[in-house]
Write a protein that holds these residues in place. Structure first.
Motif, PDB file in Angstrom:
ATOM      1  N   PHE A  20      19.140 -25.770 -18.145  1.00 11.43           N
ATOM      2  CA  PHE A  20      19.968 -25.809 -16.949  1.00 11.43           C
ATOM      3  C   PHE A  20      20.873 -27.029 -17.042  1.00 11.43           C
ATOM      4  CE2 PHE A  20      15.741 -24.135 -15.976  1.00 11.43           C
ATOM      5  CZ  PHE A  20      16.062 -22.875 -15.480  1.00 11.43           C
ATOM      6  N   GLU A  49      25.352 -25.671 -10.055  1.00 16.56           N
ATOM      7  CA  GLU A  49      26.478 -26.124  -9.242  1.00 16.56           C
ATOM      8  C   GLU A  49      26.561 -27.645  -9.191  1.00 16.56           C
ATOM      9  OE1 GLU A  49      23.782 -24.606  -8.226  1.00 16.56           O
ATOM     10  OE2 GLU A  49      23.094 -25.254  -6.238  1.00 16.56           O
ATOM     11  N   ASN A  56      16.580 -29.719 -10.439  1.00 19.91           N
ATOM     12  CA  ASN A  56      15.598 -28.983  -9.640  1.00 19.91           C
ATOM     13  C   ASN A  56      15.298 -27.602 -10.216  1.00 19.91           C
ATOM     14  OD1 ASN A  56      14.603 -30.509  -7.146  1.00 19.91           O
ATOM     15  ND2 ASN A  56      16.768 -31.029  -7.248  1.00 19.91           N
ATOM     16  N   MET A  57      16.256 -27.029 -10.920  1.00 20.99           N
ATOM     17  CA  MET A  57      15.962 -25.795 -11.666  1.00 20.99           C
ATOM     18  C   MET A  57      14.961 -26.113 -12.775  1.00 20.99           C
ATOM     19  SD  MET A  57      19.750 -24.119 -11.901  1.00 20.99           S
ATOM     20  CE  MET A  57      20.663 -23.706 -10.412  1.00 20.99           C
ATOM     21  N   GLY A  60      11.648 -26.283 -11.225  1.00 20.42           N
ATOM     22  CA  GLY A  60      11.088 -24.953 -10.970  1.00 20.42           C
ATOM     23  C   GLY A  60      10.516 -24.325 -12.222  1.00 20.42           C
ATOM     24  N   ALA A  61      11.284 -24.354 -13.316  1.00 19.73           N
ATOM     25  CA  ALA A  61      10.815 -23.746 -14.568  1.00 19.73           C
ATOM     26  C   ALA A  61       9.597 -24.499 -15.098  1.00 19.73           C
ATOM     27  CB  ALA A  61      11.932 -23.736 -15.605  1.00 19.73           C
ATOM     28  N   TYR A  86      10.519 -36.882  -8.536  1.00 17.91           N
ATOM     29  CA  TYR A  86       9.617 -35.795  -8.121  1.00 17.91           C
ATOM     30  C   TYR A  86       8.880 -35.207  -9.330  1.00 17.91           C
ATOM     31  CZ  TYR A  86      11.266 -35.463  -3.265  1.00 17.91           C
ATOM     32  OH  TYR A  86      11.547 -35.713  -1.957  1.00 17.91           O
ATOM     33  N   VAL A 207       1.660 -27.400  -6.825  1.00 18.30           N
ATOM     34  CA  VAL A 207       2.384 -28.504  -7.456  1.00 18.30           C
ATOM     35  C   VAL A 207       3.037 -29.298  -6.348  1.00 18.30           C
ATOM     36  CG1 VAL A 207       4.361 -29.103  -8.914  1.00 18.30           C
ATOM     37  CG2 VAL A 207       2.784 -27.308  -9.652  1.00 18.30           C
TER      38      VAL A 207
ATOM     39  N   VAL C  50      11.047 -29.702   2.669  1.00 16.08           N
ATOM     40  CA  VAL C  50      10.740 -30.933   3.389  1.00 16.08           C
ATOM     41  C   VAL C  50      11.119 -30.681   4.837  1.00 16.08           C
ATOM     42  CG1 VAL C  50      11.401 -33.340   3.722  1.00 16.08           C
ATOM     43  CG2 VAL C  50      10.977 -32.457   1.423  1.00 16.08           C
ATOM     44  N   VAL C  65       4.615 -24.622  -4.437  1.00 15.38           N
ATOM     45  CA  VAL C  65       5.184 -25.874  -4.891  1.00 15.38           C
ATOM     46  C   VAL C  65       5.901 -26.518  -3.716  1.00 15.38           C
ATOM     47  CG1 VAL C  65       7.320 -24.787  -5.699  1.00 15.38           C
ATOM     48  CG2 VAL C  65       6.660 -26.994  -6.617  1.00 15.38           C
ATOM     49  N   GLU C  66       5.843 -27.848  -3.698  1.00 15.48           N
ATOM     50  CA  GLU C  66       6.561 -28.552  -2.641  1.00 15.48           C
ATOM     51  C   GLU C  66       7.653 -29.363  -3.328  1.00 15.48           C
ATOM     52  OE1 GLU C  66       4.076 -31.892  -1.306  1.00 15.48           O
ATOM     53  OE2 GLU C  66       5.858 -32.708  -2.268  1.00 15.48           O
ATOM     54  N   VAL C  67       8.864 -29.244  -2.816  1.00 17.15           N
ATOM     55  CA  VAL C  67      10.021 -29.740  -3.568  1.00 17.15           C
ATOM     56  C   VAL C  67      10.853 -30.720  -2.752  1.00 17.15           C
ATOM     57  CG1 VAL C  67      10.099 -27.606  -4.886  1.00 17.15           C
ATOM     58  CG2 VAL C  67      11.537 -27.836  -2.868  1.00 17.15           C
ATOM     59  N   ALA C  68      11.851 -31.289  -3.406  1.00 25.34           N
ATOM     60  CA  ALA C  68      12.725 -32.249  -2.740  1.00 25.34           C
ATOM     61  C   ALA C  68      13.530 -31.562  -1.641  1.00 25.34           C
ATOM     62  CB  ALA C  68      13.667 -32.881  -3.772  1.00 25.34           C
ATOM     63  N   HIS C  69      13.962 -32.374  -0.688  1.00 24.48           N
ATOM     64  CA  HIS C  69      14.618 -31.878   0.527  1.00 24.48           C
ATOM     65  C   HIS C  69      15.875 -31.056   0.210  1.00 24.48           C
ATOM     66  CE1 HIS C  69      15.152 -31.649   4.710  1.00 24.48           C
ATOM     67  NE2 HIS C  69      15.715 -32.817   4.974  1.00 24.48           N
ATOM     68  N   ARG C  71      16.302 -28.625  -1.901  1.00 23.18           N
ATOM     69  CA  ARG C  71      16.507 -28.132  -3.264  1.00 23.18           C
ATOM     70  C   ARG C  71      15.740 -26.850  -3.573  1.00 23.18           C
ATOM     71  NH1 ARG C  71      20.053 -31.341  -2.146  1.00 23.18           N
ATOM     72  NH2 ARG C  71      19.619 -33.558  -2.292  1.00 23.18           N
ATOM     73  N   ALA C  74      17.337 -24.108  -5.711  1.00 22.40           N
ATOM     74  CA  ALA C  74      17.509 -24.466  -7.123  1.00 22.40           C
ATOM     75  C   ALA C  74      16.176 -24.348  -7.849  1.00 22.40           C
ATOM     76  CB  ALA C  74      18.074 -25.879  -7.254  1.00 22.40           C
ATOM     77  N   VAL C  75      15.108 -24.850  -7.233  1.00 19.61           N
ATOM     78  CA  VAL C  75      13.779 -24.737  -7.836  1.00 19.61           C
ATOM     79  C   VAL C  75      13.415 -23.265  -8.002  1.00 19.61           C
ATOM     80  CG1 VAL C  75      11.330 -25.214  -7.502  1.00 19.61           C
ATOM     81  CG2 VAL C  75      13.020 -26.974  -6.931  1.00 19.61           C
ATOM     82  N   THR C  77      15.403 -20.808  -8.361  1.00 15.42           N
ATOM     83  CA  THR C  77      16.207 -20.269  -9.464  1.00 15.42           C
ATOM     84  C   THR C  77      15.514 -20.519 -10.798  1.00 15.42           C
ATOM     85  OG1 THR C  77      18.257 -20.618  -8.234  1.00 15.42           O
ATOM     86  CG2 THR C  77      18.452 -20.408 -10.625  1.00 15.42           C
ATOM     87  N   GLY C  78      15.067 -21.781 -10.990  1.00 20.19           N
ATOM     88  CA  GLY C  78      14.375 -22.133 -12.222  1.00 20.19           C
ATOM     89  C   GLY C  78      13.129 -21.287 -12.429  1.00 20.19           C
ATOM     90  N   MET C  79      12.419 -20.997 -11.327  1.00 20.35           N
ATOM     91  CA  MET C  79      11.178 -20.218 -11.429  1.00 20.35           C
ATOM     92  C   MET C  79      11.448 -18.755 -11.724  1.00 20.35           C
ATOM     93  SD  MET C  79       8.988 -21.680  -8.293  1.00 20.35           S
ATOM     94  CE  MET C  79       7.839 -23.008  -8.621  1.00 20.35           C
ATOM     95  N   ALA C 103      24.537 -26.794  -0.373  1.00 21.06           N
ATOM     96  CA  ALA C 103      25.091 -26.402  -1.673  1.00 21.06           C
ATOM     97  C   ALA C 103      24.119 -25.494  -2.414  1.00 21.06           C
ATOM     98  CB  ALA C 103      25.390 -27.639  -2.516  1.00 21.06           C
ATOM     99  N   GLU C 104      22.836 -25.854  -2.381  1.00 19.11           N
ATOM    100  CA  GLU C 104      21.859 -25.097  -3.164  1.00 19.11           C
ATOM    101  C   GLU C 104      21.734 -23.660  -2.664  1.00 19.11           C
ATOM    102  OE1 GLU C 104      21.473 -28.260  -2.385  1.00 19.11           O
ATOM    103  OE2 GLU C 104      21.212 -29.211  -4.343  1.00 19.11           O
ATOM    104  N   HIS C 107      24.967 -21.621  -3.468  1.00 19.31           N
ATOM    105  CA  HIS C 107      25.148 -21.277  -4.882  1.00 19.31           C
ATOM    106  C   HIS C 107      24.050 -20.352  -5.408  1.00 19.31           C
ATOM    107  CE1 HIS C 107      28.802 -23.360  -5.959  1.00 19.31           C
ATOM    108  NE2 HIS C 107      28.480 -24.188  -4.992  1.00 19.31           N
TER     109      HIS C 107
END
Lengths: 353, 190, 244
Positions: A20, A49, A56-57, A60-61, A86, A207, C50, C65-69, C71, C74-75, C77-79, C103-104, C107
C-alpha cells in the motif's frame, strides 16, 4: 535496476502479500513497480489516498497475518507516525521503507539522512522502537528485505528500512535474493495464532492498543521493553574494518559509509591509521562494538548527511572515553571522499602545547 | 609512504535537457560496463522536469567497489546543450575531457588548460543519419573513442537491454550513430 | 415456560459500560443478531473505532481490531483486499467517520471497497465529554457550543451519507433511526442487507447510518431522546434509502 526497484522485487520474492502506498519523490519507482508486479503475482496493490491511509491499510493486512509493506519519503513518513505507533503497540509485523529526502518541511527531493532520530527513537507517541536498517548499496537494499520481513514476523514488530534518494535512484549490478532460500528460513518463524482470521472454532482474537485497566499499559510497556532487550541482544548488526590498530575510526551508515570507507582506505595509503564502523542496524544500535573500540582511545569521526543525529548514539556508546567529532552536510549535500580525507588529516594534527 | 595504484576509475557526467536521451545513454554505458565485468554505478538527476528541463546523469566505472555514485569532479563531461555546459564545465577534473555538442554550443568553454576540449557537431551528424534523436548515441560513440573503456560496438551489444522493445527496429541506426561519433573524433584529431 | 427472546450468541454476556438509554447497546445487538442469522460468525472481522464504541470487542464475540481514530475504512481495506473471503465491517461514530476520518470513508467508497460500514450518528462526541460533532444540530448545546451551534462560524450539520450516496463505489446507503421498535426492526433489515451485499460479493461499499440517542449529552431522559430523534433529528437527517 535502480535501488527502489531492486528492493521492491526483493520484497515480492520475500513473500510480500500486499503493498500500500502513496506517490512521493524520490521513491515513485516503488509504487510504479508494485502496481505492475503485484497484480502479476496475484497479490494486492492499492494506491491509497494518503500516507495516513497507506499505513493503516498496512495495519489491516498485518492484523490478519499477511506480509505487508509500504514505502514513502520523509514528509510521507511523518504522516505515518500515528500508524507506526499503533503498529508497535499492537505488535504487528510489517516493513516500512523510507527513501529519505531533504527536510524539514517539504524540504527538497535530494538525498538526506535527516530522519535518523525519527526512525530510531520512536517517531510517534509512546515508548517504542522499530527495528531500523541502514543499507549502503543497491545489493544490500535488496538483501535486507527478506531479513526485515523475517525479523518483523519473529518479534512482531514493524521494521523500517532507512534509505536515501541516492540508494533509491542509483543503479548498480544487483542479484535479487530468490525465494527458495527464504522459504526454509520462514519455517522457523512462530505461527501467527494471534492473527484475525475469523473466530471459527476458536476463541475470539483481538488486536488492540488500548489498555484502560489500571496497570495494564504499564505492564504492556514492560513486556515491550523485554522484547526490545532481546532484539538488542540478538539482532544488532554492523560491519567493522581496520578497527584494531586505528587512531581514527569513522562511523557512518548508508551511502555515507561507502564514501567514508573509501576515504579511510585512501588515508591508510597515506599512512594514517583509519578504521571504520558501519552500523547496519541503526536500532538496535551497535553500541557494544563502538564502546569496545573506544577502549583503545581512537578519535571517532561521525559522518552523516544531516546536522548530526547518529553522532549522539555514538557519544552515548563511547561514554566520554575518547573524543567524538562530527562532520556532515544536511539538505541534500553529499559528502565527498576528498572532504572526509581533509577532516581526517585535520584530526592528525597534534594540538600545540 | 604513498602507494601509486593504477586502477580504472572513470567518472563521467552526461548533461543536456529532457528529451535528448541523456538518461538512456547513461544507462547504456552502465549496462555495457556491467557486461564488461566492471564495477559500475549510474545515478540520474531526478526532479520535476520530465521534458524540456535540465537532465543529467553520472556514471562511474571502476575495477574496485565504488564509494559514491555522485560525482563532483568527473574525468569527463559530455555537454549536449549550452545550459549543461554552463553548469558542468567547471567540474571537469584537471587533465580530463570535455565533449561539447558544437551544434548547440557556440561559446568557448571556461576550463582549465589541462582539459582536452572535444567539439563535435553531434546534432548535425545525427540529422545526417536521418534521425535527430540518435544524437545521444553519436555523443556516446565520441566519448568511447576518446576515453576508450570499451569500443562502440561492444557498447551497442547492450542496446537491446536498455531500449524499449518498440525501438528495437532502430538498433542498427543507433549503432551506426555511435560509429559515426567515434569516427568523427578519430578523423578530427583533437 | 417459553423463551420468546434470548441473547444472540455473538453478543457477549457481560455488563455494559454504555450510559442508560444509549443507542450503542441496540446497535450492537442488531449487528450481532444479523451476524448470527447470516451464519457468518466464523469468518467475520470487526473494526472498533475511537469513541464510545472503542471497546466494542468486549461485546462482539468475533475477531476484532481496534484502530486509530477515523482510520477504520483504511484498515478495513487492508483486511478485505488480502482476505476477500472474510466479511469485514467497521463500526464508527460521527467523530470517527464524519470528522477525523472523512478522507478514509470517502476514498474507501470511491474505490468501491467491499465493506460494510455501521455509522452511528448521535450528533455529539460522547467519549470526550459531549463536544460538538460535525453532525451536531444547529442550536444544539454541547461542551464546545455552549450557546448552541451557530451556522456562522461552526458550520452546518454534515450529511455524510448523502455525500457518499453520490459516489458510484457506494452501492447501498440507508439511514435509519434507533428511536422506536418499528424503526429498530427497519434498522435491522438494513444492516442485514448491508452484510448480505458483502456476502454476495457485490462490488462496492454499503453503509447504514443509525441515528442513535445520547441522553447523557443531549441532557434528556431516554424516552425524550427517542422522541428527539423522531421529531427533530429526522428533519435534518431524513430517514430512508439514499442509494441502492
Amino acid at each position: 535496476m535502480c535501488g527502489n526497484e531492486a528492493m521492491a522485487e526483493s520484497a515480492i520474492q520475500a513473500g510480500l502479500d500486499a503493498y500500500f502506498g502513496y506517490p512521493i519523490t524520490p521513491q515513485n519507482e516503488v509504487t510504479a513497480y508494485m502496481s505492475q508486479r503485484m497484480p502479476e503475482e496475484k497479490r494486492v496493490f492499492v494506491q491509497s489516498e494518503s500516507e495516513l491511509a497507506a499505513i493503516n491499510m498496512v495495519f489491516g493486512a498485518a492484523a490478519t497475518g499477511k506480509r505487508t509493506m509500504t514505502s514513502s519519503s520523509s514528509p510521507g513518513i511523518s504522516l505515518m507516525q500515528e500508524g507506526i505507533s499503533y503498529l508497535a503497540a499492537a505488535e504487528l509485523p510489517c516493513v516500512i521503507v523510507n527513501v529519505m529526502r531533504g527536510g524539514p518541511g517539504l524540504g527538497n527531493i535530494a538525498p538526506s539522512q535527516g530522519d535518523y532520530f525519527q526512525s530510531v527513537k520512536g517517531g510517534g507517541h509512546g515508548d517504542y522502537h522499530c527495528i531500523v536498517f541502514g543499507p549502503s548499496g543497491v545489493q544490500e537494499f535488496a538483501d535486507i528485505m527478506p531479513l526485515a520481513f523475517d525479523l518483523a514476523d519473529k518479534y512482531r514488530i514493524p521494521a523500517i528500512i532507512l534509505a536515501d534518494g541516492i540508494l533509491g535512484q542509483m543503479m548498480e549490478p544487483v542479484v535479487i535474493p530468490t525465494n527458495s532460500k527464504l522459504n526454509t528460513q520462514k519455517l522457523k518463524l512462530p505461527k501467527k495464532d494471534w492473527a484475525l482470521t475469523g473466530a471459527d472454532g476458536r476463541k475470539q482474537n483481538i488486536v488492540r492498543s488500548l489498555w484502560l485497566a489500571e496497570g495494564a499499559i504499564e505492564q504492556h510497556n514492560y513486556d515491550l521493553q523485554a522484547k526490545y532487550r532481546q532484539i538488542e541482544k540478538n539482532e544488532t548488526r554492523c560491519e567493522q574494518s581496520d578497527v584494531d590498530d586505528a587512531d581514527i575510526i569513522i562511523v557512518a551508515y548508508g551511502i555515507c559509509a561507502r564514501i567514508a570507507r573509501r576515504a579511510a582506505q585512501q588515508a591508510r595509503e597515506q599512512g594514517i591509521k583509519v578504521g571504520s564502523i558501519r552500523p547496519i542496524t541503526l536500532w538496535p544500535f551497535p553500541s557494544e562494538p563502538i564502546s569496545k573500540a573506544a577502549d583503545k582511545s581512537p578519535i571517532f569521526l561521525v559522518v552523516e548527511m544531516s546536522c548530526g543525529q547518529m553522532v549522539e548514539d555514538v557519544r552515548l556508546a563511547v561514554a566520554g572515553k575518547t573524543p567524538v567529532v562530527f562532520w556532515g552536510r544536511p539538505g541534500g549535500g553529499i559528502p565527498t571522499v576528498e572532504k572526509i580525507l581533509e577532516k581526517i588529516e585535520q584530526l592528525t594534527i597534534k594540538p600545540k602545547k | 609512504m604513498v602507494k601509486q595504484i593504477n586502477h580504472l576509475y572513470e567518472e563521467v557526467t552526461i548533461a543536456g535537457f529532457g528529451g535528448q536521451g541523456i538518461i538512456l545513454v547513461g544507462k547504456l554505458l552502465a549496462q555495457a560496463a556491467m557486461k564488461a565485468g566492471k564495477e559500475v554505478t549510474f545515478m540520474p538527476s531526478y526532479g520535476a522536469e520530465v521534458r524540456g528541463g535540465a537532465s543529467n546523469c553520472m556514471v562511474v566505472i571502476s575495477d574496485q567497489p565504488i564509494p559514491s555514485p555522485v560525482v563532483s569532479n568527473p574525468q569527463c563531461v559530455i555537454a549536449m546543450s549550452k545550459a549543461a555546459l554552463a553548469k558542468f564545465e567547471k567540474t571537469v577534473k584537471k587533465g580530463g575531457t570535455l565533449i561539447i555538442n558544437s551544434s548547440q554550443i557556440d561559446v568557448q568553454p571556461k576550463v582549465d588548460d589541462s582539459v582536452e576540449v572535444v567539439k563535435i557537431p553531434i546534432d548535425e551528424i545525427a540529422v545526417g543519419l536521418g534521425n535527430a534523436k540518435v544524437a545521444n548515441m553519436v555523443a556516446l560513440g565520441a566519448y568511447l573513442q576518446k576515453r576508450g573503456v570499451f569500443s562502440p560496438d561492444e557498447a551497442a551489444e547492450s542496446l537491446p537491454d536498455v531500449l524499449a522493445e518498440r525501438y528495437h527496429v532502430i538498433i542498427p541506426l543507433n549503432k551506426k550513430a555511435m560509429q559515426k561519433g567515434a569516427e568523427f573524433v578519430k578523423n578530427n584529431g583533437k | 415456560m417459553q423463551t420468546v427472546f434470548k441473547r444472540t450468541p455473538t453478543l457477549k454476556d457481560c455488563p455494559t459500560h454504555y450510559c442508560p438509554g444509549c443507542g450503542h447497546g441496540i446497535a450492537h445487538r442488531l449487528v450481532c443478531e444479523v451476524i448470527d442469522e447470516l451464519g457468518i460468525h466464523g469468518r467475520t472481522i470487526g473494526i472498533a473505532p475511537v469513541g464510545c464504541a472503542v471497546l466494542a470487542y468486549d461485546y462482539f464475540d468475533v475477531d476484532m481490531v481496534e484502530v486509530a481514530h477515523g482510520r477504520a475504512p483504511a484498515v478495513a481495506t487492508g483486511m478485505k483486499r488480502t482476505n476477500p473471503d472474510k466479511i469485514v465491517f467497521s463500526y464508527q461514530g460521527d467523530g470517527d467517520l464524519a470528522a477525523i476520518g472523512t478522507a478514509e470513508i470517502i476514498h474507501a467508497a470511491h474505490r468501491a471497497e467491499q465493506l460494510t460500514v455501521v455509522f452511528i450518528n448521535n450528533a455529539v462526541f460522547g467519549m470526550t465529554g459531549g463536544q460538538m460533532a460535525p453532525t451536531t444540530m444547529l442550536g444544539q448545546i454541547t461542551a464546545t457550543t455552549p450557546q448552541g451551534r451557530q451556522a456562522d462560524g461552526q458550520g452546518y450539520p454534515l450529511n455524510v451519507s448523502e455525500l457518499l450516496a453520490v459516489l458510484p463505489g457506494a452501492i447501498y446507503v440507508e439511514r435509519c433511526g434507533l428511536c422506536s421498535p418499528a424503526h429498530i426492526r427497519k434498522a435491522k433489515a438494513a444492516l442485514k442487507h448491508a452484510f448480505e451485499l458483502q456476502i454476495n460479493n457485490a462490488k462496492g461499499l454499503s453503509l447504514v447510518e443509525l441515528l442513535s440517542p445520547c441522553p447523557t449529552y443531549w441532557r434528556m431522559t431516554p424516552p425524550d431522546a427517542m422522541l428527539h430523534i423522531q421529531n427533530e433529528m429526522t428533519k435534518v437527517f431524513p430517514l430512508g434509502r439514499l442509494k441502492g
